[in-house]
Scaffold this motif. Structure first.
Motif, PDB file in Angstrom:
ATOM      1  N   PHE A 131       0.952   2.429   3.595  1.00 49.01           N
ATOM      2  CA  PHE A 131       1.175   3.389   4.686  1.00 49.01           C
ATOM      3  C   PHE A 131       1.833   2.758   5.906  1.00 49.01           C
ATOM      4  O   PHE A 131       2.526   3.433   6.666  1.00 49.01           O
ATOM      5  CB  PHE A 131      -0.131   4.106   5.076  1.00 49.01           C
ATOM      6  CG  PHE A 131      -1.216   3.242   5.654  1.00 49.01           C
ATOM      7  CD1 PHE A 131      -1.139   2.751   6.944  1.00 49.01           C
ATOM      8  CD2 PHE A 131      -2.356   2.950   4.922  1.00 49.01           C
ATOM      9  CE1 PHE A 131      -2.155   1.969   7.485  1.00 49.01           C
ATOM     10  CE2 PHE A 131      -3.388   2.175   5.453  1.00 49.01           C
ATOM     11  CZ  PHE A 131      -3.280   1.686   6.742  1.00 49.01           C
ATOM     12  N   MET A 175       5.477   4.086   7.832  1.00 46.09           N
ATOM     13  CA  MET A 175       5.136   4.539   9.175  1.00 46.09           C
ATOM     14  C   MET A 175       5.981   3.820  10.221  1.00 46.09           C
ATOM     15  O   MET A 175       6.554   4.439  11.125  1.00 46.09           O
ATOM     16  CB  MET A 175       3.653   4.298   9.441  1.00 46.09           C
ATOM     17  CG  MET A 175       3.189   4.636  10.849  1.00 46.09           C
ATOM     18  SD  MET A 175       1.566   3.926  11.230  1.00 46.09           S
ATOM     19  CE  MET A 175       2.009   2.184  11.362  1.00 46.09           C
ATOM     20  N   ILE A 214      -3.977   4.767  13.750  1.00 47.21           N
ATOM     21  CA  ILE A 214      -4.641   4.372  12.504  1.00 47.21           C
ATOM     22  C   ILE A 214      -6.123   4.232  12.816  1.00 47.21           C
ATOM     23  O   ILE A 214      -6.527   3.373  13.601  1.00 47.21           O
ATOM     24  CB  ILE A 214      -4.091   3.043  11.950  1.00 47.21           C
ATOM     25  CG1 ILE A 214      -2.575   3.132  11.747  1.00 47.21           C
ATOM     26  CG2 ILE A 214      -4.784   2.688  10.638  1.00 47.21           C
ATOM     27  CD1 ILE A 214      -1.937   1.802  11.367  1.00 47.21           C
ATOM     28  N   VAL A 260      -3.186   8.193  10.579  1.00 52.37           N
ATOM     29  CA  VAL A 260      -3.660   7.570   9.345  1.00 52.37           C
ATOM     30  C   VAL A 260      -5.176   7.448   9.405  1.00 52.37           C
ATOM     31  O   VAL A 260      -5.716   6.840  10.333  1.00 52.37           O
ATOM     32  CB  VAL A 260      -3.046   6.170   9.134  1.00 52.37           C
ATOM     33  CG1 VAL A 260      -3.535   5.579   7.805  1.00 52.37           C
ATOM     34  CG2 VAL A 260      -1.524   6.237   9.162  1.00 52.37           C
ATOM     35  N   ASP A 285      -7.875   5.677   7.492  1.00 48.14           N
ATOM     36  CA  ASP A 285      -8.036   4.627   6.480  1.00 48.14           C
ATOM     37  C   ASP A 285      -9.498   4.512   6.067  1.00 48.14           C
ATOM     38  O   ASP A 285     -10.394   4.639   6.901  1.00 48.14           O
ATOM     39  CB  ASP A 285      -7.542   3.297   7.047  1.00 48.14           C
ATOM     40  CG  ASP A 285      -7.325   2.254   5.964  1.00 48.14           C
ATOM     41  OD1 ASP A 285      -7.276   2.626   4.774  1.00 48.14           O
ATOM     42  OD2 ASP A 285      -7.192   1.065   6.303  1.00 48.14           O
ATOM     43  N   LEU A 339      -1.913  11.002   6.946  1.00 51.26           N
ATOM     44  CA  LEU A 339      -2.050  10.163   5.764  1.00 51.26           C
ATOM     45  C   LEU A 339      -3.518   9.773   5.625  1.00 51.26           C
ATOM     46  O   LEU A 339      -4.090   9.183   6.538  1.00 51.26           O
ATOM     47  CB  LEU A 339      -1.200   8.898   5.890  1.00 51.26           C
ATOM     48  CG  LEU A 339       0.259   9.090   6.329  1.00 51.26           C
ATOM     49  CD1 LEU A 339       0.930   7.749   6.550  1.00 51.26           C
ATOM     50  CD2 LEU A 339       1.027   9.914   5.292  1.00 51.26           C
TER      51      LEU A 339
END
Length: 425
Positions: free
Chosen positions: A55, A59, A78, A152, A154, A182
């Motif tokens: 990712f 990005m 993130i 994102v 994660d 994401l």
């Protein structure tokens, strides 16, 4: 396939080459082109398969292509569950953006916030953060998420395990509705799919390995042993096997400290890593382990996701986790990026139920060995040992084990002793 075929810029290819990478992993092959097309992604891959680059690279390319003004609002966020993972992701972002005109920063608790505030006020394109410190600084007016273009999430499954759903929902409300999302997770549990429906828009689902599978490169083995003989057995295995780098997991922080002291008394350099340790102590322990100054790192499950230790040869479950999925995440610290590794579990009679649940989850019957002098107790009960019950938060579905391991990741705001809703840093 090479990275040249994925549509990445020359600046990123140069950074990848500097890192010594030549062939993209399967998750990178599948995720990078889709992310470059600005589509939302729900991705699942076993740990150690290169998800972060999957990712981060596209990005950074998107952000670099649209970089305009000198003023730098936060354009990519993130969100990670732990400090260690945040630091690891930030390191990767910096390395991959070495030849791009982009700025990045990382924020998490347990350390002085002033340097973090100073960095953010200078302008940041990419922010890596844990939920608590992010919301804290946002409440102080230090940062704004109104210009975020890429979000994102994660280790989404770990986020839910640690009880961060409400924090995630609060963060989402602070960002614009039009953005690319994401979500990366080790599993596609029903809770993850439910969360995805509230975050992602028409996502492309990317899955490169069967859910909850363990890497083929990891040799897994069980030693049946009497509970009181575990410490002696692990010291024997490490000493006689000349193991130089061993990550050992315990279920509790007290157990980690106790085992660490016995290791040191036996002449084995060791350090403990868990939520009761200060961020400075955690950073020092991990740095010593990576450099080889510390031979054994004894950790609770707080370390199961956030550690990236190249070529780690040995992972030992001193105690099996009471949550089967955590076994997959623990042993995933070895056998990373195609390297081989060994995962050993010391199993006493009262952990038999946990072992069966793990074998059912991963679809493998683990080979069992018994070491002379450390035989299991034939009269020991196979009923799991009951742990002291603590008051359950009615708004949380986390397991007791996760609450205990992550309590130090959470603190209430200062000067407000009545505040009961705590969040992680």
């Amino acid at each position: 396939m090479s990275f040249n075929t994925l549509g990445l810029s020359q600046a990123l290819l140069k950074a990848i080459s500097k890192k010594g990478y030549t062939t993209p992993s399967l998750i990178q092959q599948k995720a990078i082109p889709v992310i470059l097309e600005q589509k939302d992604v729900l991705a699942s891959a076993q740990t150690g398969t290169g998800k972060t680059a999957g990712f981060t690279l596209p990005m950074l390319q998107r952000l670099a292509e649209t970089q305009k003004a000198k003023f730098r609002p936060i354009r990519a966020l993130i969100l990670t569950p732990t400090r260690e993972l945040a630091a690891q992701v930030y390191t990767n972002v910096r390395e991959y953006s070495a030849f791009l005109n982009l700025r990045s920063a990382v924020i998490f608790g347990g350390v002085n916030q002033k340097p973090q505030i100073e960095t953010i006020r200078k302008g940041v394109d990419v922010l890596v953060a844990t939920p608590g410190r992010l919301l804290d600084l946002q409440n102080q007016g230090v940062l704004s998420l109104k210009r975020v273009e890429i979000f994102v999430l994660d280790e989404a499954d770990r986020m839910l395990d640690m009880g961060f759903l409400r924090d995630i929902e609060r963060v989402i409300k602070l960002m614009p509705g039009q953005r690319q999302n994401l979500m990366f997770s080790a599993t596609f549990s029903p809770d993850i799919k439910k969360l995805a429906r509230g975050v992602l828009t028409n996502p492309v689902q990317v899955e490169v390995t069967p859910e909850n599978s363990t890497a083929d490169a990891i040799e897994q083995k069980v030693y049946r042993v009497a509970k009181g003989l575990k410490t002696g057995l692990i010291i024997k295995l490490i000493s006689e096997g000349n193991w130089e780098q061993v990550l050992v997991f315990t279920r509790t922080k007290h157990g980690a400290n106790k085992l660490c002291k016995k290791m040191v008394a036996a002449g084995i350099t060791a350090a403990a890593l868990h939520g009761n340790k200060s961020q400075g102590a955690r950073t020092k322990a991990l740095a010593g382990f990576k450099s080889g100054q510390v031979r054994v790192l004894v950790a609770t499950d707080i370390a199961a996701r956030g550690l990236d230790i190249p070529l780690l040869p040995h992972v030992v479950n001193f105690e099996l986790p009471n949550v089967s999925e955590d076994y997959v995440h623990r042993i995933g610290r070895t056998g990373r990026a195609g390297a081989s590794g060994e995962a050993i579990s010391l199993v006493s009679a009262d952990e038999t139920t946990y072992l069966r649940a793990i074998e059912k989850l991963i679809g493998i019957t683990l080979p069992i060995e018994i070491v002379a002098g450390f035989e299991p107790d034939p009269n020991a009960s196979t009923i799991p040992e009951k742990r002291q019950q603590r008051p359950r938060n009615s708004n949380s579905k986390r397991t007791q084990g996760n609450r205990q391991n992550n309590r130090n990741e959470r603190r209430s705001k200062p000067n407000n002793p009545k505040r009961s809703n705590k969040r992680s840093y």
